[in-house]
Design a protein around this motif. Structure first.
Motif, PDB file in Angstrom:
ATOM      1  N   TRP A   1      86.471  31.538  20.368  1.00 38.96           N
ATOM      2  CA  TRP A   1      85.699  30.950  19.266  1.00 38.96           C
ATOM      3  C   TRP A   1      85.784  31.830  18.022  1.00 38.96           C
ATOM      4  CZ3 TRP A   1      81.415  33.215  16.866  1.00 38.96           C
ATOM      5  CH2 TRP A   1      80.789  32.426  15.909  1.00 38.96           C
TER       6      TRP A   1
ATOM      7  N   SER B   1      88.891  31.235  16.138  1.00 36.26           N
ATOM      8  CA  SER B   1      89.087  29.856  15.703  1.00 36.26           C
ATOM      9  C   SER B   1      88.794  29.709  14.208  1.00 36.26           C
ATOM     10  CB  SER B   1      88.155  28.932  16.492  1.00 36.26           C
ATOM     11  OG  SER B   1      86.809  29.099  16.047  1.00 36.26           O
ATOM     12  N   PRO B   2      89.025  28.532  13.655  1.00 34.53           N
ATOM     13  CA  PRO B   2      88.678  28.298  12.240  1.00 34.53           C
ATOM     14  C   PRO B   2      87.199  28.546  11.947  1.00 34.53           C
ATOM     15  CG  PRO B   2      90.164  26.597  12.998  1.00 34.53           C
ATOM     16  CD  PRO B   2      89.796  27.407  14.210  1.00 34.53           C
ATOM     17  N   ALA B   3      86.355  28.448  12.957  1.00 36.89           N
ATOM     18  CA  ALA B   3      84.931  28.748  12.759  1.00 36.89           C
ATOM     19  C   ALA B   3      84.692  30.245  12.605  1.00 36.89           C
ATOM     20  CB  ALA B   3      84.112  28.219  13.942  1.00 36.89           C
TER      21      ALA B   3
ATOM     22  N   SER C   1      89.912  32.345  11.745  1.00 40.62           N
ATOM     23  CA  SER C   1      91.072  31.442  11.595  1.00 40.62           C
ATOM     24  C   SER C   1      92.396  32.091  11.970  1.00 40.62           C
ATOM     25  CB  SER C   1      91.155  30.914  10.143  1.00 40.62           C
ATOM     26  OG  SER C   1      90.030  30.137   9.832  1.00 40.62           O
TER      27      SER C   1
ATOM     28  N   SER D   1      94.553  28.197  15.439  1.00 40.88           N
ATOM     29  CA  SER D   1      94.135  26.846  15.060  1.00 40.88           C
ATOM     30  C   SER D   1      93.136  26.319  16.079  1.00 40.88           C
ATOM     31  CB  SER D   1      95.357  25.924  15.011  1.00 40.88           C
ATOM     32  OG  SER D   1      95.892  25.741  16.324  1.00 40.88           O
ATOM     33  N   GLN D   2      92.387  25.293  15.686  1.00 40.38           N
ATOM     34  CA  GLN D   2      91.412  24.721  16.613  1.00 40.38           C
ATOM     35  C   GLN D   2      92.092  24.166  17.854  1.00 40.38           C
ATOM     36  OE1 GLN D   2      87.962  24.959  16.199  1.00 40.38           O
ATOM     37  NE2 GLN D   2      88.128  24.425  18.363  1.00 40.38           N
TER      38      GLN D   2
ATOM     39  N   VAL E   1      92.820  27.025  20.173  1.00 40.23           N
ATOM     40  CA  VAL E   1      91.583  27.504  20.802  1.00 40.23           C
ATOM     41  C   VAL E   1      91.135  26.543  21.885  1.00 40.23           C
ATOM     42  CG1 VAL E   1      89.143  28.031  20.404  1.00 40.23           C
ATOM     43  CG2 VAL E   1      90.873  28.794  18.765  1.00 40.23           C
ATOM     44  N   ASN E   2      91.287  25.241  21.643  1.00 36.93           N
ATOM     45  CA  ASN E   2      90.930  24.257  22.674  1.00 36.93           C
ATOM     46  C   ASN E   2      91.786  24.446  23.927  1.00 36.93           C
ATOM     47  OD1 ASN E   2      88.995  23.122  21.028  1.00 36.93           O
ATOM     48  ND2 ASN E   2      90.342  21.503  20.251  1.00 36.93           N
TER      49      ASN E   2
ATOM     50  N   TYR F   1      90.326  27.295  25.792  1.00 40.26           N
ATOM     51  CA  TYR F   1      89.136  26.876  26.540  1.00 40.26           C
ATOM     52  C   TYR F   1      89.523  26.150  27.838  1.00 40.26           C
ATOM     53  CZ  TYR F   1      86.424  27.734  22.235  1.00 40.26           C
ATOM     54  OH  TYR F   1      85.827  28.298  21.133  1.00 40.26           O
TER      55      TYR F   1
END
Length: 503
Positions: free
Chosen positions: A254, A257-259, A262, A265-266, A269-270, A273
């Motif tokens: 997380w 991630s971009p949150a 960055s 990329s999201q 990161v997915n 997960y």
């Protein structure tokens, strides 16, 4: 197969622990802590140069703080894996490999020209931090229970001083290198030099270290491939304690991630997960298959141990070593920003935290040997909570001398607590010491990831208060810890049993 335990013919050398001696088990102690010292020196060779690295590569503050998290992330699974490999192949081979291979990402970090290379190198350097686990098993096979806490404390404390030595020495090396080579990137040559020294020491370690005293038995787990438990309840408890290690890695994802910063990329990161979920399910299934007999067949007493002991020590190491890793990483920057100091002066003051390792961690082990494991941990954990509470109220209005005193006060309880934790680990079950040390050590890294993530979101003061709160949780968990006593029983290669005194 013999059914009655007999005294172990594999007793460690009978000569007393003597730090002035370089023979027998005392030589192993010195060679061990020096190996650990070099791994920590390399692992934290970036800490005194965070601002310089940021200027060289034009990094944001978030990117710099992310390097701190990346530095401890890989150590979470690495310590578990290294613990299993140590129990299987012995400390000599495993430590040698860590010392030699770990120099490679050190070099790529030193000469990185972009943030991605810098970050990836820092991530792989987390592998070096797993070396600690190897020495815990090495000491347990060379020292009796009456000296084990002290020996483990010296090993851990003097080795841990590598982080302080890096803060003290590397800025000077960087200045000298910059004067010779020119430019203002002396930090590159300083960090690379530490990797060269570690690689050279791997040869010395391999040539001079034995896994056990001559004629002694190196006890291995009855089965290899996963951590063995001895009851159905322990299986569920073990899997519950494995979950936070995966959650810590998800937390790191997380942050990248971009949150966060960055770096990924999201979509990437997915994938991380999903991969972590699949890995946890895989480990759950494989651990169940490895231990499925405990659900139907009672485990012989000779092979039993209480996993709750390991779980409680995990919590304590989360608060002790987890906070040390986090604080050692950020303390130079804390002093620099809070008191407007130079990089060199901030590094010198910050080194006081790790400097206490020279006496406090051995002291924690010695207190455990002398007065008992549980009472020592209770006192030290309470002091740790108070220490971080005081750190949380330090600000720029404080005299630097008082802030330094509070830092050293806090450090004593943190590192003595670490020594006391690993005065217990080898007394649970000798043949699984590497695995226990790996899991408990990994919890230290879980703590550091959590604490450093908190640091990236809050002020320094709140950061210290959060650590104090988790120490209180560890204090109450300690009331469920059993004091090691009597003997632990291990199976010899010929099927007979050996007794190892733990009190």
């Amino acid at each position: 197969m013999s059914s009655s335990p007999s005294p172990s013919p594999a007793a460690p050398n009978k000569n007393k622990l003597n730090i002035l001696s370089f023979t027998g088990k005392n030589q192993i102690l010195h060679l061990g802590w020096m190996a650990f010292f070099l791994t920590f020196f390399v692992w934290f060779n970036h800490a005194p140069f965070l601002s310089a690295i940021g200027e060289t590569l034009s990094l944001t503050k978030d990117q710099v703080k992310t390097l701190l998290i990346l530095n401890v992330a890989l150590t979470i699974p690495a310590r578990v894996i290294i613990g299993m490999l140590t129990d299987r192949f012995g400390p000599r081979l495993v430590y040698t490999a860590i010392l030699a291979i770990g120099a490679i990402p050190c070099f790529t970090f030193a000469f990185a020209q972009d943030y991605n290379t810098l970050a990836l190198s820092r991530f792989f350097l987390g592998f070096v931090g797993a070396g600690f686990v190897v020495g815990i098993r090495l000491m347990s096979d060379w020292f009796p229970a009456s000296e084990l806490g002290t020996a483990e404390g010296i090993y851990g404390g003097w080795g841990n001083f590598g982080s302080a030595a890096a803060a003290l020495l590397l800025p000077t090396v960087a200045i000298i290198a910059a004067a010779i080579v020119g430019g203002n990137e002396g930090w590159r040559y300083a960090t690379a030099t530490s990797g060269v020294v570690m690689m050279l020491y791997s040869v010395i370690f391999y040539k001079m270290v034995r896994d056990t005293p001559k004629g002694a038995t190196y006890f291995k787990p009855k089965k290899s491939g996963a951590m063995m438990v001895t009851s159905a309840g322990d299986f569920w408890l073990m899997m519950a304690f494995k979950l936070p290690m995966y959650l810590a890695l998800a937390l790191l994802g997380w942050k990248l991630s971009p949150a966060g910063v960055s770096l990924l990329s999201q979509a990437s990161v997915n994938i991380v997960y999903i991969g972590l979920v699949i890995l946890y399910i895989y480990e759950f299934v494989s651990s169940y298959r490895f231990n499925k007999e405990v659900f139907t067949t009672p485990v012989p007493k000779a092979h039993q141990y209480d996993f709750k002991q390991v779980g409680i020590l995990n919590i304590l190491y989360f608060a002790t070593f987890g906070s040390e890793l986090a604080v050692v990483s950020m303390l130079p920057l804390f002093y620099q920003e809070t008191f407007n100091l130079s990089i060199v002066m901030a590094g010198v003051l910050a080194s006081s935290y790790a400097f206490m390792n020279l006496m406090s961690r051995p002291g924690g082990g010695w207190l455990s040997d002398k007065f008992g494991r549980k009472i020592t941990l209770l006192i030290l954990t309470a002091g740790l909570a108070v220490g971080y509470l005081l750190m949380g109220i330090v600000d720029s209005t404080w005299p630097i001398a008082l802030a330094l005193f509070i830092t050293m006060f806090c450090s004593f309880f943190v590192q003595a607590g670490e020594g006391a934790v690993f005065a217990v680990i080898p007394l649970i079950k000798r043949s699984m010491t590497g695995q226990f040390a790996g899991m408990t050590g990994a919890y230290g890294n879980v703590g550091s990831v959590v604490y450093l993530t908190v640091l990236s979101l809050v002020s320094y003061q709140v950061f210290f208060m959060v650590i104090a709160a988790t120490a209180v949780v560890g204090f109450f968990a300690l009331f469920f810890l059993k004091e090691p006593e009597g003997v632990i029983i291990e199976e010899m290669p010929d099927g007979s049993f050996a007794q190892i005194k733990v009190s």
